[in-house]
Motif scaffolding. Structure first.
Motif, PDB file in Angstrom:
ATOM      1  N   TYR A 151       0.854  -1.191   0.000  1.00 23.13           N
ATOM      2  CA  TYR A 151       0.000   0.000   0.000  1.00 23.13           C
ATOM      3  C   TYR A 151       0.895   1.249   0.000  1.00 23.13           C
ATOM      4  CZ  TYR A 151      -3.154  -3.623   1.752  1.00 23.13           C
ATOM      5  OH  TYR A 151      -3.878  -4.780   1.926  1.00 23.13           O
ATOM      6  N   SER A 164       2.477   7.056  -1.296  1.00 19.33           N
ATOM      7  CA  SER A 164       2.462   8.121  -2.298  1.00 19.33           C
ATOM      8  C   SER A 164       1.418   7.890  -3.388  1.00 19.33           C
ATOM      9  CB  SER A 164       3.844   8.250  -2.939  1.00 19.33           C
ATOM     10  OG  SER A 164       4.214   7.037  -3.571  1.00 19.33           O
ATOM     11  N   ASP A 165       0.602   6.842  -3.235  1.00 20.95           N
ATOM     12  CA  ASP A 165      -0.433   6.506  -4.215  1.00 20.95           C
ATOM     13  C   ASP A 165      -1.800   6.820  -3.615  1.00 20.95           C
ATOM     14  OD1 ASP A 165      -2.160   5.407  -6.073  1.00 20.95           O
ATOM     15  OD2 ASP A 165      -1.010   3.562  -6.328  1.00 20.95           O
ATOM     16  N   SER A 197      -4.673   5.969  -4.479  1.00 20.64           N
ATOM     17  CA  SER A 197      -5.603   4.840  -4.457  1.00 20.64           C
ATOM     18  C   SER A 197      -5.462   4.010  -3.184  1.00 20.64           C
ATOM     19  CB  SER A 197      -5.395   3.946  -5.683  1.00 20.64           C
ATOM     20  OG  SER A 197      -4.120   3.334  -5.652  1.00 20.64           O
ATOM     21  N   THR A 198      -4.361   4.170  -2.465  1.00 21.33           N
ATOM     22  CA  THR A 198      -4.213   3.522  -1.163  1.00 21.33           C
ATOM     23  C   THR A 198      -5.260   4.042  -0.187  1.00 21.33           C
ATOM     24  OG1 THR A 198      -1.838   3.141  -1.439  1.00 21.33           O
ATOM     25  CG2 THR A 198      -2.665   3.186   0.816  1.00 21.33           C
ATOM     26  N   SER A 206      -9.999   4.165  -2.777  1.00 21.53           N
ATOM     27  CA  SER A 206     -10.055   3.090  -3.761  1.00 21.53           C
ATOM     28  C   SER A 206     -11.460   2.910  -4.329  1.00 21.53           C
ATOM     29  CB  SER A 206      -9.589   1.777  -3.120  1.00 21.53           C
ATOM     30  OG  SER A 206      -9.612   0.725  -4.054  1.00 21.53           O
ATOM     31  N   ASP A 249      -5.887   7.736 -11.344  1.00 23.35           N
ATOM     32  CA  ASP A 249      -4.562   7.158 -11.609  1.00 23.35           C
ATOM     33  C   ASP A 249      -3.497   8.215 -11.872  1.00 23.35           C
ATOM     34  OD1 ASP A 249      -5.539   4.603 -11.292  1.00 23.35           O
ATOM     35  OD2 ASP A 249      -5.951   4.305 -13.423  1.00 23.35           O
ATOM     36  N   LYS A 263      -1.214  13.062  -8.421  1.00 26.86           N
ATOM     37  CA  LYS A 263       0.124  12.870  -7.868  1.00 26.86           C
ATOM     38  C   LYS A 263       0.267  13.527  -6.492  1.00 26.86           C
ATOM     39  CE  LYS A 263       1.467  10.854 -11.662  1.00 26.86           C
ATOM     40  NZ  LYS A 263       1.687   9.384 -11.675  1.00 26.86           N
ATOM     41  N   GLU A 264       1.152  12.939  -5.699  1.00 26.33           N
ATOM     42  CA  GLU A 264       1.464  13.531  -4.389  1.00 26.33           C
ATOM     43  C   GLU A 264       2.337  14.766  -4.583  1.00 26.33           C
ATOM     44  OE1 GLU A 264       3.437  12.408  -0.046  1.00 26.33           O
ATOM     45  OE2 GLU A 264       3.814  11.112  -1.791  1.00 26.33           O
TER      46      GLU A 264
END
Length: 234
Positions: free
Chosen positions: A115, A118-119, A121-122, A125, A154, A157-158
């Motif tokens: 997980y 920096s994503d 979707s973590t 979701s 998708d 961005k962080e």
């Protein structure tokens, strides 16, 4: 608890069970099974110190309190024969603290690999039931554009959290605090984090509908989309 944590704890208890069984198989005078389990559990009791490690606290066992307690009980029974029967299990209980310490050290690495922090979707979701809640009087009447948000998920961005810059912008405006426009006047509710992550984030949406500030209770992360995912509300 998250899925990796459950798996690693099962592995830890499985290791303790295997070690206890190995000790048991080599003993001529077998201890009572239920007492054996209690002894291992009490052996876990220890004086520990907490140390910071990767956004969490880990416990390092220092003094074997459980060992001392059980020694005081069993060393007086049957001229010490009971202590000899259970001694290895008591110490197994104490050293099990280090098995769980190993789990505590490994878990954040495994979790971050499955997980990524920096994503986005973590943390977000499932957005099927996602909706916007106004949390500040300065917020306009907006609603979540699920289609836009889903299409951009998708590519969001962080970015660094510009705490000082945001504070200066608010301070230099010269307005009273009560009259300032809140930078994150919306809360995103009804979404779900990635399955098994164990994360229950608080999600705040920036006024322009492009920025997302996520708080996990341990840290904050900031993400930025190219296009707004808010639309005019009813």
């Amino acid at each position: 608890m998250n899925a990796p944590g459950i798996v690693l704890n099962i592995v830890a208890w499985g290791t303790i069970f295997i070690l206890a069984r190995r000790i048991y198989s080599k003993q001529d005078l077998k201890p009572i099974i239920w007492k054996l389990a209690v002894v291992i559990f009490v052996g876990l009791f220890s004086f520990s110190i907490n140390l910071p490690y990767m956004d969490q606290q880990i416990k390092l066992a220092i003094l074997p309190l459980g060992v001392w307690i059980l020694y005081g009980i069993y060393s007086r029974k049957e001229e010490g024969k009971s202590w000899e029967k259970y001694r290895k299990y008591v110490w197994l209980g104490f050293f099990a603290n280090y098995i769980f310490l190993a789990v505590s050290l490994i878990l954040p690495l495994v979790h971050s690999g499955i997980y990524p922090k920096s994503d986005i979707s973590t943390y977000i979701s499932v957005i099927t039931d996602g909706h916007i809640i106004k949390t500040h009087p300065s917020a306009a009447n907006k609603a979540l554009d699920r289609s836009s948000f889903r299409d951009q998920l998708d590519s969001i961005k962080e970015e660094p959290i510009y705490s000082e810059k945001w504070y200066q912008e608010a301070f230099e405006s010269g307005l009273e605090r009560a009259k300032l426009d809140e930078r994150f006047p919306y809360q995103l509710s009804g979404t779900e984090a990635k399955w098994g992550s164990g994360i229950q984030p608080m999600i705040f949406v920036e006024r322009d509908g492009k920025g997302v500030l996520i708080s996990t209770g341990q840290k904050q992360v900031y993400f930025r989309a190219e296009k707004t995912f808010l639309m005019k509300g009813e």
